[in-house]
Design a protein around this motif. Structure first.
Motif, mmCIF file in Angstrom:
data_model
loop_
_atom_site.group_PDB
_atom_site.id
_atom_site.type_symbol
_atom_site.label_atom_id
_atom_site.label_comp_id
_atom_site.label_asym_id
_atom_site.label_seq_id
_atom_site.Cartn_x
_atom_site.Cartn_y
_atom_site.Cartn_z
ATOM 1 N N CYS A 73 8.562 32.031 10.029
ATOM 2 C CA CYS A 73 9.085 33.348 9.666
ATOM 3 C C CYS A 73 8.138 34.064 8.714
ATOM 4 O O CYS A 73 7.739 33.490 7.702
ATOM 5 C CB CYS A 73 10.460 33.176 9.015
ATOM 6 S SG CYS A 73 11.166 34.757 8.519
ATOM 7 N N CYS A 76 10.562 35.001 5.272
ATOM 8 C CA CYS A 76 10.924 33.979 4.279
ATOM 9 C C CYS A 76 9.964 32.789 4.284
ATOM 10 O O CYS A 76 10.119 31.866 3.497
ATOM 11 C CB CYS A 76 12.366 33.507 4.493
ATOM 12 S SG CYS A 76 12.627 32.564 5.999
ATOM 13 N N CYS A 89 15.023 35.112 12.770
ATOM 14 C CA CYS A 89 14.975 33.910 11.945
ATOM 15 C C CYS A 89 16.406 33.466 11.629
ATOM 16 O O CYS A 89 17.250 34.280 11.265
ATOM 17 C CB CYS A 89 14.220 34.228 10.654
ATOM 18 S SG CYS A 89 14.266 32.907 9.440
ATOM 19 N N GLU A 91 17.271 31.583 9.197
ATOM 20 C CA GLU A 91 17.440 31.437 7.740
ATOM 21 C C GLU A 91 17.741 32.785 7.084
ATOM 22 O O GLU A 91 18.658 32.913 6.303
ATOM 23 C CB GLU A 91 16.157 30.857 7.120
ATOM 24 C CG GLU A 91 15.915 29.400 7.457
ATOM 25 C CD GLU A 91 16.807 28.452 6.660
ATOM 26 O OE1 GLU A 91 17.221 28.820 5.542
ATOM 27 O OE2 GLU A 91 17.081 27.343 7.155
ATOM 28 N N CYS A 92 16.928 33.794 7.403
ATOM 29 C CA CYS A 92 17.081 35.080 6.715
ATOM 30 C C CYS A 92 17.516 36.208 7.657
ATOM 31 O O CYS A 92 17.837 37.300 7.207
ATOM 32 C CB CYS A 92 15.781 35.457 6.012
ATOM 33 S SG CYS A 92 14.435 35.866 7.142
HETATM 34 ZN ZN LIG Z 1 13.242 33.996 7.746
#
Ligand SMILES: [Zn+2]
Length: 113
Positions: A73, A76, A89, A91-92
């Motif tokens: 990513c 992040c 992504c 995660e973010c």
């Molecule tokens: Zn990310």
């Protein structure tokens, strides 16, 4: 079909290999088809069967593995699993993952007799 030219590429590798090391037949073919490679495993198997007919690899057992896609990513900076290109992504939630694994199709191993 895209898979057909890939199958022909596999046969080319087998023939090159045979020119250097003489063997009677190929017993196993290990292929790695990344989940984001855009190659369909079933279609690939089908094309290989037709391309390898009448060659030293006619009776080879074809083993296909499908490594998972992975992306880096740019927001992040984490490495996250990726199922397809242009996924966000996990995660973010931002877009812009750079694929770093699972995009290739390659011949991993060739077992011969
Ligand atoms: Zn990310």
């Amino acid at each position: 079909m895209h898979e057909m030219s890939l199958a022909e590429g596999v046969l080319q590798i087998i023939e090159d290999h045979r020119a250097q090391n003489s063997f009677n037949q190929v017993t196993e073919l290990w292929l790695e088809i990344g989940q984001m490679s855009g190659v369909e495993a079933g279609a690939m198997e089908f094309c290989l069967q037709s391309v390898l007919r009448g060659t030293v690899a006619e009776h080879a057992k074809v083993v296909i593995t499908r490594p998972e896609g992975k992306g880096l990513c740019i927001s992040c900076n984490k490495e996250v699993p990726m199922l397809q290109r242009y996924d966000p992504c996990c995660e973010c939630g931002n877009f812009g993952l750079q694929p770093i694994a699972g995009t290739e199709m390659q011949l991993k191993e060739l077992l011969v007799d």
